[in-house]
Design an enzyme around this catalytic site. Sequence first.
Site, mmCIF file in Angstrom:
data_model
loop_
_atom_site.group_PDB
_atom_site.id
_atom_site.type_symbol
_atom_site.label_atom_id
_atom_site.label_comp_id
_atom_site.label_asym_id
_atom_site.label_seq_id
_atom_site.Cartn_x
_atom_site.Cartn_y
_atom_site.Cartn_z
ATOM 1 N N CYS A 454 -65.748 67.174 -29.582
ATOM 2 C CA CYS A 454 -66.467 67.388 -30.835
ATOM 3 C C CYS A 454 -67.313 68.659 -30.766
ATOM 4 O O CYS A 454 -67.588 69.287 -31.785
ATOM 5 C CB CYS A 454 -67.336 66.177 -31.172
ATOM 6 S SG CYS A 454 -68.458 65.693 -29.852
ATOM 7 N N HIS A 827 -72.854 63.286 -29.500
ATOM 8 C CA HIS A 827 -71.778 63.685 -30.418
ATOM 9 C C HIS A 827 -72.252 64.872 -31.244
ATOM 10 O O HIS A 827 -73.440 65.005 -31.552
ATOM 11 C CB HIS A 827 -71.440 62.508 -31.335
ATOM 12 C CG HIS A 827 -70.354 62.791 -32.318
ATOM 13 N ND1 HIS A 827 -69.070 63.084 -31.948
ATOM 14 C CD2 HIS A 827 -70.376 62.845 -33.685
ATOM 15 C CE1 HIS A 827 -68.333 63.298 -33.030
ATOM 16 N NE2 HIS A 827 -69.108 63.159 -34.092
#
Length: 996
Positions: A454, A827
């Site tokens: 990510c 994330h």
Amino acid sequence: MDKILEAVVMSSYPNNVKQGLVRRVIEAAKQPMDSEQCWSMLELSTKLYLTGDTKYKREIGKEVLEVYGHYHPEEFEEFFNVRFLLSLLQEGYGPLGKRSHYVLDYIQLGLQFVLESPSANSIFSLLRIEVLRKVCERPSPKQCAKISKLLSQHPQCIPTGKHQVLFCQQLIRCIGQFQCVSEGEEDIMEFLEQVNKVSGLLQRIWRAQTSAILPSLKELFTIISSTEEQEVPSNALASVVQFVPLELMDGVIRNLTNDDSITDVQMMTAIGRMIDWVSWPLGKNIDKWIIALLKGLAAVKKFSILIEVTLSKIEKVFSKLLYPIVREGALSVLQYMLLSFQHSHEAFHLLLPHIPRLVASLKKEDSNSATSSLEQLAELIHCMFFRFSGFPDLYEPVLEAVKALPIPNEDRIKHLLGQNAWTSQKNELACFYPRLASKSETGKIGLINLGNTCYMNSIIQSLFMASDFRHSVLNLTEGNSQPLMTKLQWLFAFLEHSQRPAISPESFLSASWPPWFTPGAQQDCSEYLKYLLDRLHEEEKTGKRIYQKLKESSLMSQAVEHHYLNKTLIEKMFGGKMMTKIRCLKCLNVSSREEAFTDLSLAFPPPDRHTRGSTSVLPVEEIGPQFIEPPENPSQLTGSPWIQRKAPVAGDPAVPPMPVETLGFQEPGEAADPLSGNAVGVDAAKDPLLAFGEEACAPKDSRSVPDLINYFLSPERLTAENKYHCEKCASLQDAEKVAELTEGPHYLILTLLRFSFNPRTMKRKKILDNVSIPVVLKLPVLVAPEKTEEVCWRGNDRAAPGSGFTSVVYDLCSVVVHSGISSESGHYYCYSRECTDTVPHGQPQDGAPKLASDKQLDFEIQWYLFNDTRVSFSSFESVSNVTSFFPKDTAYVLFYRQRPGRQSCPLHEALAEAGRLHGEPSLHKDLMEAISKDNILYLQEQEKEARNRAAYISALPKSPLWWRDFDRDKDDDSSSGGCSPAAGGGGSGSFHGLVF
């Protein structure tokens, strides 16, 4: 006597008179009587019991039968013979079409008087055969319950041997066809009682003969796994499973999941129907069996079944939390389904629209069950927030609903996620990542996460949304000698023109992978960005490319032309210059060094450094940078703003500074900053941008991006161990160091240094401070007097004459957010928008520059949220508030685009001219063909998957629409829908909807 009794019963006398006369007949029956008279009385009482049209007549028939059974046993035994019973069971009793429904009750009544008779065994043998035959005829729930009652009271009549196993299997098939035809609560309770009697008989048989259990379960599985077009098996089958000993569970599940004869469709159908059993209000251990089978399927890696069933059933399971009577089991199943579904956010996101309503309903219920469920649900939700971060717009209403409930610590969350995962090997689920049926409604394309990538996805999307950079990359000619840039061109081209909802950046990842990164581990996106830009710059710089020449501007001088044509694309787009000056505090000698940069790394000021108001503009006397000139009198040194920054002296004169500014972020009621107000030249009350800014401003104690830039540009004292070696003094001396921007980049990249290394714990910790982000930023750039005509002017945004600074205006275009508390975990996702030049070149008639408010309003430009494969519409409000709602979600890397002014710089002119002449970049032939072929391949894949999926899930059992439970709860505020006291009573309709 039989004539007298019949006359009395059929007479029109009041019941109390009849009762007295009947009592005399019954008393007389206790006396010795001839066989013929007994037989007549038994025939009459049988007729009354089996065909009486009133309850009173049947009760009289029962009383008479019981008297003759007690006082005339021989005659009763002769009457109650095998032939008579066989006739009753096979032909029935009464006129054709009106056969009695009380035959089984009659037989049960009479059996108690012949148990010791010589004919008893013959009767038992007959009944063992007849009850099996009856069950095979699929009687109604009421008749099945009567058979069960008969056999429970007289176990001698239960079939034995092979017939016993067959009887159990046929009884389960009967249960599978049970349906409650009435919606009245009394009828429903009667139905539940009937089911309980039937399943209770199975329990009795299994206790006595355990060898009948497995064949029975096999029959049960055959029923619920059947994919033939037929009526859906009744949820009453749940009552059967509750009596299976739990010690058999492991063996049963292992046999099922390893049976190669069971197809995936059959298994999916079976587990889907079992999950529907959470609606059954009287089942025990149902949730344990459902979870055990789900775990068994995970153990043999039947992930496709688990995914299909979870996505199709999780909303229905969730809706059952409304009902206290089934809540505990439903919550257990829901917890496992969500905590195990870790490869994708799909399952959790299906529930998001319904969580606030459920939470409100449970709070209103105010029972121990509701309170406990709320706490468990909140824990589950926070686990999902942790696992699937990056969806602030979707999560805000849910977070608001559960904000008053306890939040589990991170260790607890990791424990729950770790112990429930289907597999510890993430690559085993690689092919099951979210299936996106179609392209996002935004028209944008997502990037597939290739295993903690990510960090790369968010950077690529931010670079892609930098439209000037994207166009330049797409305009690269075929056959250039820049392999990494070519891969980026292909990736951008697919993001621009692919029909897929998301594409895989695998090829670019392998080409741009920093060699020190650990495969599969989370990385720092800022570190990746620096490495990527450096690689692209060096690749072009060393001549491994064909230069894409921009159209020459007629206003461009030879020197400036040479200056821009010799820059790499990275330098043109992201390159800026900074002058670092160090002044010796002894001899006042100033040494300077100019350096190029592609991003500014902004440290956080110490906690004792406070800011003034929410405008984030530091007080005049505290703001650098200054244009450095050695004072004529060394005594003036103590009054220098350099010294004043670190050690202010009261009463010293201050030199007017050039602070970093934000546009349109003025604290309501506070006097406007003169510099900010004059530069923008608009009334806050009239400018929509300013009005919007008031709503988005941060609390007074919070940091802002201008605070961090001002701190970065402020003078730094070099003393003690950090003394400066002055060449003029030829020794270490105290000194002051200051950084000044001398050239603003086209795209300004700011990295907020949130990760600091703790030498005590040997770990990097994250600074979670909220930092307000201005949508428009004014950056002071130092300009030499002889170059003032060559810089990009910004209207009136120039400092006072002689100051040497000009304000360069930047528009926010991307924000990369890190969710988590460590750089090695968490994330990344990003907010982005297209920033383009919307202000026409040229001047108004009065010669005044275009104002910020004349530009397309910044809050009207559409924002997008890029989170791996998912792309959605968003807003600057979401960008501004994300940390307020989610404290671990903090802005990390910011992209700003320089706004062109009255006299645009050559780069702006060249880009604008290229855009006017060519519009969207035209791709070379090979790239266009590759995209076209992939789009055709994607359509073929979609068609094939649609066919396979339709065939695969067509067998899924159909069930009532899950959302009706929510609609019913919303419409009926007086009850939470169950039948327990905690539910407030509940209506008959709501209860029927729950069970069936």
